[in-house]
Write an enzyme that holds these catalytic residues in place. Structure first.
Site, PDB file in Angstrom:
ATOM      1  N   ASN A   1     -26.558  41.527 -63.557  1.00 32.40           N
ATOM      2  CA  ASN A   1     -27.513  42.109 -64.491  1.00 32.40           C
ATOM      3  C   ASN A   1     -28.351  43.165 -63.777  1.00 32.40           C
ATOM      4  OD1 ASN A   1     -27.059  40.890 -67.032  1.00 32.40           O
ATOM      5  ND2 ASN A   1     -28.136  39.031 -66.398  1.00 32.40           N
TER       6      ASN A   1
ATOM      7  N   CYS B   1     -19.918  38.960 -69.272  1.00 34.28           N
ATOM      8  CA  CYS B   1     -20.355  40.090 -70.089  1.00 34.28           C
ATOM      9  C   CYS B   1     -19.125  40.632 -70.816  1.00 34.28           C
ATOM     10  CB  CYS B   1     -20.978  41.157 -69.205  1.00 34.28           C
ATOM     11  SG  CYS B   1     -21.454  42.664 -70.093  1.00 34.28           S
ATOM     12  N   GLY B   2     -19.107  40.531 -72.141  1.00 32.73           N
ATOM     13  CA  GLY B   2     -17.942  40.936 -72.912  1.00 32.73           C
ATOM     14  C   GLY B   2     -17.683  42.427 -72.890  1.00 32.73           C
ATOM     15  N   ASN B   3     -18.719  43.223 -73.156  1.00 29.31           N
ATOM     16  CA  ASN B   3     -18.538  44.671 -73.101  1.00 29.31           C
ATOM     17  C   ASN B   3     -18.220  45.121 -71.678  1.00 29.31           C
ATOM     18  OD1 ASN B   3     -18.949  45.238 -75.840  1.00 29.31           O
ATOM     19  ND2 ASN B   3     -21.174  45.302 -75.590  1.00 29.31           N
TER      20      ASN B   3
ATOM     21  N   ASN C   1     -29.857  34.612 -74.217  1.00 29.47           N
ATOM     22  CA  ASN C   1     -29.772  35.871 -74.947  1.00 29.47           C
ATOM     23  C   ASN C   1     -30.088  35.607 -76.408  1.00 29.47           C
ATOM     24  OD1 ASN C   1     -28.499  37.564 -72.689  1.00 29.47           O
ATOM     25  ND2 ASN C   1     -27.094  35.833 -72.845  1.00 29.47           N
TER      26      ASN C   1
ATOM     27  N   GLU D   1     -31.297  40.827 -74.237  1.00 33.06           N
ATOM     28  CA  GLU D   1     -30.508  40.228 -73.160  1.00 33.06           C
ATOM     29  C   GLU D   1     -31.381  39.760 -71.999  1.00 33.06           C
ATOM     30  OE1 GLU D   1     -26.688  41.447 -71.818  1.00 33.06           O
ATOM     31  OE2 GLU D   1     -26.601  43.070 -73.296  1.00 33.06           O
ATOM     32  N   ARG D   2     -31.168  38.520 -71.593  1.00 35.40           N
ATOM     33  CA  ARG D   2     -31.794  38.015 -70.370  1.00 35.40           C
ATOM     34  C   ARG D   2     -31.214  38.799 -69.187  1.00 35.40           C
ATOM     35  NH1 ARG D   2     -28.794  32.421 -68.416  1.00 35.40           N
ATOM     36  NH2 ARG D   2     -26.716  33.324 -68.335  1.00 35.40           N
TER      37      ARG D   2
ATOM     38  N   CYS E   1     -24.126  43.901 -77.202  1.00 34.15           N
ATOM     39  CA  CYS E   1     -23.849  42.804 -76.260  1.00 34.15           C
ATOM     40  C   CYS E   1     -22.572  42.117 -76.712  1.00 34.15           C
ATOM     41  CB  CYS E   1     -25.011  41.823 -76.231  1.00 34.15           C
ATOM     42  SG  CYS E   1     -24.675  40.313 -75.286  1.00 34.15           S
TER      43      CYS E   1
END
Length: 262
Positions: free
Chosen positions: A65, A74-76, A171, A190-191, A200
């Protein structure tokens, strides 16, 4: 020493990427990651990823992050890293890589769209009228109306730092069902970024599962985010969600060099 970096984005969720197949970035410090992701003093991004070698897989995904800490899936970011791998010459029909939450599959369509297989989900917890689930990262989902006029930063920060979630963070997603049965609008705090992001991937996935329009069987949910459209496909059998795919664009923005020691 100046190092080459790459900047990618998936529906406005942006990332600094390094090719780490030779291990040269294994010892990036928390402060270095923070500076690289800083939008005023660095390159600027929601997160940073390393593309690593991993035996038995096409590559390994390591994600940080923007606060400098290694984080959950993280999907994206995963979709962007697949596109990055292809741009580096690992061009193939299907990809098999590993991330912190386990193995993933992915493919790149002819139009550049990247489809990423996400983790199965077997539990959605009710928190009052809201929902909590893990799609590779923990997510809180709140169904609402007029979502584009909510103060996401204030509300999201309050929920993320509330009693049950303050230690590990969560999140926070606000979701609006449109007039179309298979379409939703999602905004996410988002955390780790500690702000709203334009999109996200794991949050969109969580929201889509909560809003499944078919009681059982195949679902495809179209998702509108501030950064653009995504889609989530999955099979639903009671409380079990399998064959979950996050689908959308992943774009190379630019590349450059930066001195990591400054």
């Amino acid at each position: 020493m100046k190092e080459t970096f790459y900047k990618y984005q998936g529906t406005g969720n942006d990332f600094v990427l390094f090719d780490n197949r030779d291990g040269r970035f294994d010892n990036l410090s928390l402060d270095q990651v923070r500076r690289l992701c800083d939008r005023r003093f660095g390159i600027g991004a929601d997160g940073l990823m390393l593309l690593n070698r991993r035996e038995g897989f096409d590559f390994e995904m390591k994600y940080y992050n923007s606060d400098g800490r290694e984080s959950s899936m993280c999907g994206n970011g995963g979709r962007c890293l697949v596109k990055f791998a292809a741009d580096l010459g690992l061009a193939q029909t299907n990809y098999h890589f590993i991330a912190i939450d386990g193995p993933h599959e992915a493919s790149i369509e002819l139009d550049g769209t990247v489809a990423l297989k996400m983790a199965d989900v077997s539990e959605i917890i009710h928190d009052g009228n809201d929902f909590v689930l893990n799609t590779g990262s923990p997510h809180y989902v709140h169904l609402t109306t007029d979502v584009m006029h909510k103060d996401m930063v204030r509300i999201g920060r309050e929920i993320r730092n509330s009693g049950p979630y303050v230690q590990e963070g969560i999140n926070v997603n606000f979701v609006e069902q449109t007039e179309e049965a298979d379409e939703i609008i999602v905004r996410t705090y988002e955390r780790g970024v500690e702000d709203e992001t334009l999109s996200c991937g794991t949050g969109v996935t969580a929201a889509a599962l909560v809003c499944a329009h078919n009681e059982n069987g195949f679902n495809r949910v179209e998702v509108r985010t501030k950064g653009g459209p995504l889609a989530v496909e999955f099979d639903k059998d009671g409380d079990n969600y399998t064959d979950v795919w996050l689908i959308g664009p992943a774009v190379r923005v630019f590349e450059g060099t930066i001195d990591l020691d400054v």
